[in-house]
Design a protein around this motif. Structure first.
Motif, short mmCIF file in Angstrom:
data_model
loop_
_atom_site.label_atom_id
_atom_site.label_comp_id
_atom_site.label_asym_id
_atom_site.label_seq_id
_atom_site.Cartn_x
_atom_site.Cartn_y
_atom_site.Cartn_z
N VAL A 235 -12.44 -57.90 -3.19
CA VAL A 235 -12.10 -57.84 -4.60
C VAL A 235 -12.86 -58.95 -5.31
O VAL A 235 -12.87 -60.11 -4.84
CB VAL A 235 -10.58 -58.03 -4.82
N GLY A 236 -13.54 -58.62 -6.40
CA GLY A 236 -14.28 -59.61 -7.17
C GLY A 236 -13.57 -59.95 -8.46
O GLY A 236 -13.04 -59.06 -9.13
N VAL A 237 -13.51 -61.22 -8.79
CA VAL A 237 -12.84 -61.68 -10.00
C VAL A 237 -13.81 -62.50 -10.83
O VAL A 237 -14.26 -63.57 -10.40
CB VAL A 237 -11.58 -62.52 -9.69
N SER A 238 -14.16 -61.99 -12.00
CA SER A 238 -15.04 -62.72 -12.92
C SER A 238 -14.21 -63.59 -13.85
O SER A 238 -13.15 -63.17 -14.31
CB SER A 238 -15.87 -61.73 -13.76
N MET A 239 -14.69 -64.80 -14.11
CA MET A 239 -14.03 -65.72 -15.03
C MET A 239 -14.83 -65.72 -16.33
O MET A 239 -15.94 -66.24 -16.38
CB MET A 239 -13.98 -67.12 -14.43
N ILE A 240 -14.25 -65.12 -17.35
CA ILE A 240 -14.96 -64.93 -18.62
C ILE A 240 -14.44 -65.94 -19.64
O ILE A 240 -13.24 -66.02 -19.89
CB ILE A 240 -14.75 -63.50 -19.14
N GLY A 241 -15.35 -66.69 -20.21
CA GLY A 241 -14.97 -67.72 -21.17
C GLY A 241 -15.77 -68.98 -20.92
O GLY A 241 -16.77 -68.98 -20.19
N GLU A 242 -15.33 -70.10 -21.50
CA GLU A 242 -16.04 -71.35 -21.32
C GLU A 242 -15.12 -72.53 -21.63
O GLU A 242 -14.06 -72.38 -22.23
CB GLU A 242 -17.28 -71.42 -22.22
N GLY A 243 -15.56 -73.68 -21.17
CA GLY A 243 -14.86 -74.92 -21.46
C GLY A 243 -15.81 -75.89 -22.14
O GLY A 243 -17.04 -75.75 -22.04
N VAL A 244 -15.24 -76.87 -22.84
CA VAL A 244 -16.04 -77.90 -23.50
C VAL A 244 -15.44 -79.26 -23.19
O VAL A 244 -14.27 -79.52 -23.50
CB VAL A 244 -16.10 -77.69 -25.03
N LEU A 245 -16.24 -80.13 -22.56
CA LEU A 245 -15.86 -81.52 -22.37
C LEU A 245 -16.42 -82.32 -23.54
O LEU A 245 -17.62 -82.25 -23.84
CB LEU A 245 -16.44 -82.06 -21.06
N ARG A 246 -15.57 -83.09 -24.21
CA ARG A 246 -16.01 -83.93 -25.33
C ARG A 246 -15.82 -85.40 -24.97
O ARG A 246 -14.73 -85.81 -24.58
CB ARG A 246 -15.23 -83.59 -26.60
N ASP A 419 -14.51 -66.38 -31.29
CA ASP A 419 -14.25 -65.73 -30.00
C ASP A 419 -13.47 -66.63 -29.05
O ASP A 419 -13.13 -66.20 -27.94
CB ASP A 419 -15.58 -65.33 -29.33
N GLY A 420 -13.21 -67.86 -29.46
CA GLY A 420 -12.55 -68.81 -28.57
C GLY A 420 -11.19 -69.24 -29.07
O GLY A 420 -10.70 -68.77 -30.11
N TRP A 421 -10.58 -70.14 -28.31
CA TRP A 421 -9.27 -70.68 -28.64
C TRP A 421 -9.33 -72.19 -28.53
O TRP A 421 -9.92 -72.73 -27.59
CB TRP A 421 -8.21 -70.13 -27.69
N VAL A 422 -8.70 -72.88 -29.49
CA VAL A 422 -8.76 -74.34 -29.54
C VAL A 422 -7.35 -74.90 -29.61
O VAL A 422 -6.48 -74.36 -30.30
CB VAL A 422 -9.58 -74.80 -30.76
N TYR A 423 -7.13 -75.99 -28.91
CA TYR A 423 -5.85 -76.68 -28.93
C TYR A 423 -5.47 -77.05 -30.37
O TYR A 423 -6.33 -77.41 -31.16
CB TYR A 423 -5.95 -77.91 -28.05
N PHE A 424 -4.18 -76.97 -30.69
CA PHE A 424 -3.76 -77.10 -32.09
C PHE A 424 -3.96 -78.50 -32.66
O PHE A 424 -4.12 -78.68 -33.86
CB PHE A 424 -2.29 -76.67 -32.23
#
Length: 431
Positions: A235-246, A419-424
């Protein structure tokens, strides 16, 4: 998503907040509405985590194999498994949201990134942290599937990181002391790193997590969703999205992606490997990294191999190369000829701190899934399946209700931006 191991499900990191943002339910574990908005989490309520993450290495039992064979007989190659109901006996005994926190098992390596004296050193430090972040989720060779988070589910934890463990890796002896080091005599002996994760969408199943350290002015914001497909005996699982280190002290942002995970040998003893090419980019400094997780060839070859190159794009210069195993030994070779070896199996693990169940709200992962987990530990698969069904039926009923009322779900801690989500209340906006 199918048999995905906790190995991957850590990655993508994390939460932010000081105690005033310490997003969660108030310490009394009051019955809050699932999406009633952020609430205070008190640090003094958090205790060192003693949860046993070990998984039995028994493989698939004969009666279970017949269930999986029946399931496989109904699947087609390449079929999306997102909506396929999987047998309860393959469950991991914890939520995917909690697994993402495993990515922070070595928080000292993450906090050391901002202590790097140059942009080159900082990007190499981040690559070192990234490559060592995957192994801790694997407490054994057996691949199991975490609980699919319920929309509105949250997970909160923190780490206390001793200050003397956070130091630059290469140029520290020659670097001028920073203002922070000049005041190192202050009472606090540890840095506080806070994490929050939330399931913000059911279709697609989007998870968000954020983490921050105020003292180091560092934070990570990530959104990711999984897409799984049937591949015969894998079974293959793709991780779609991204992270940002600031890194706010340096004004730098590092955008990174995540590898895919593969559950192999699903009829015998399932095991997990990572695969695919991921990227790390810092637009301000012009540094980037390409990381390749190599899947094992059909004949011969090693498992769990990884290679990486760190490049300064304006001059087209490779400043560091890495090879090894993401769950074993990694060798870093710098452009000045120096080398460094990191053994992931001997790195000290910093245990997370989490509030006890009686102080958690009804939508926090361990509290939400507590009955499923309890019955799995007792080996009562039928009772665990029934508890899981109740949770999922409740989610479907509430989703239909929102559709009828045309009321979209409002997450507690994350806001959709493009297209992304950001902490409030992220660190970069709070100051």
């Amino acid at each position: 998503m199918f048999l995905v191991s906790r190995v991957l499900l850590k990655a993508s990191l994390v939460t932010g907040m000081g105690d005033e943002l310490g997003l969660i339910f108030k310490s009394g574990g009051q019955q809050q509405e699932p999406n009633s908005g952020p609430e205070l989490v008190l640090s003094e309520d958090e205790k060192s985590d003693t949860e046993d993450k070990e998984e039995a290495e028994l493989g698939v039992m004969e009666d279970q194999r017949s269930v999986i064979l029946h399931l496989i007989s109904q699947l087609k190659l390449g079929m999306d498994l997102t909506k396929v109901v999987l047998p309860t006996f393959i469950l991991e005994k914890r939520s995917l949201l909690e697994m993402y926190a495993d990515f922070m098992a070595h928080p000292d390596l993450l906090l050391a990134v901002t202590a790097g004296a140059t942009p080159e050193e900082r990007v190499i430090c981040f690559v070192e942290y990234y490559l060592t972040a995957f192994h801790e989720g694997r407490k054994g060779a057996l691949a199991k599937k975490p609980y699919n988070p319920i929309i509105g589910e949250t997970f909160h934890c923190s780490w206390e990181v001793p200050r003397d463990r956070v130091k630059p890796k290469r140029t520290a002896p020659h670097s001028p002391p920073s203002q922070e080091h000049l005041i190192a005599e202050e009472p606090a002996e540890s840095y506080k790193l806070r994490f929050v994760a939330e399931q913000v969408s059911h279709h697609p199943p989007i998870s968000c997590f954020y983490c921050e350290c105020k003292e180091k002015r560092l934070c990570i914001n990530t959104h990711v969703w999984t897409k799984s497909k049937f591949m015969g005996m894998s079974v293959g699982v793709s991780m779609i999205g991204e992270g940002v280190l600031r890194l706010l002290e340096h004004g730098e942002e590092y955008v990174f992606t995540l590898p895919s995970a593969y559950a192999r040998s699903i009829l015998t003893i399932p095991w997990v490997e990572l695969g695919g090419k991921v990227s790390i980019n810092c637009a301000k400094t012009g540094y980037s990294a390409t990381v390749i997780f190599h899947t094992k060839p059909f004949y011969g070859g090693k498992v769990h191999r990884v290679t990486a190159e760190v490049k300064h794009n304006p001059t087209n210069t490779i400043v560091c190369k890495v090879h090894g195993e993401w769950n074993g030994t990694l060798e870093f070779t710098y452009n000045n000829g120096e080398t460094k070896v990191v053994d992931t199996t001997t790195l000290p693990v910093c245990p997370k701190k989490i509030r006890p169940l009686e102080k958690q709200g009804p939508m926090e992962s361990r509290n939400l899934w507590r009955e499923v987990t309890r019955y799995l530990r007792l080996g009562d698969i039928d009772a665990a399946t029934e508890q899981k069904r109740r949770l999922e039926d409740k989610q479907r009923m509430e989703e239909r209700k929102r559709e009828n009322l045309r009321t979209p779900w409002q997450p507690k801690y994350f806001i959709q931006e493009g297209d992304g989500w950001v902490y409030f209340n992220p660190l970069w906006k709070a100051h």
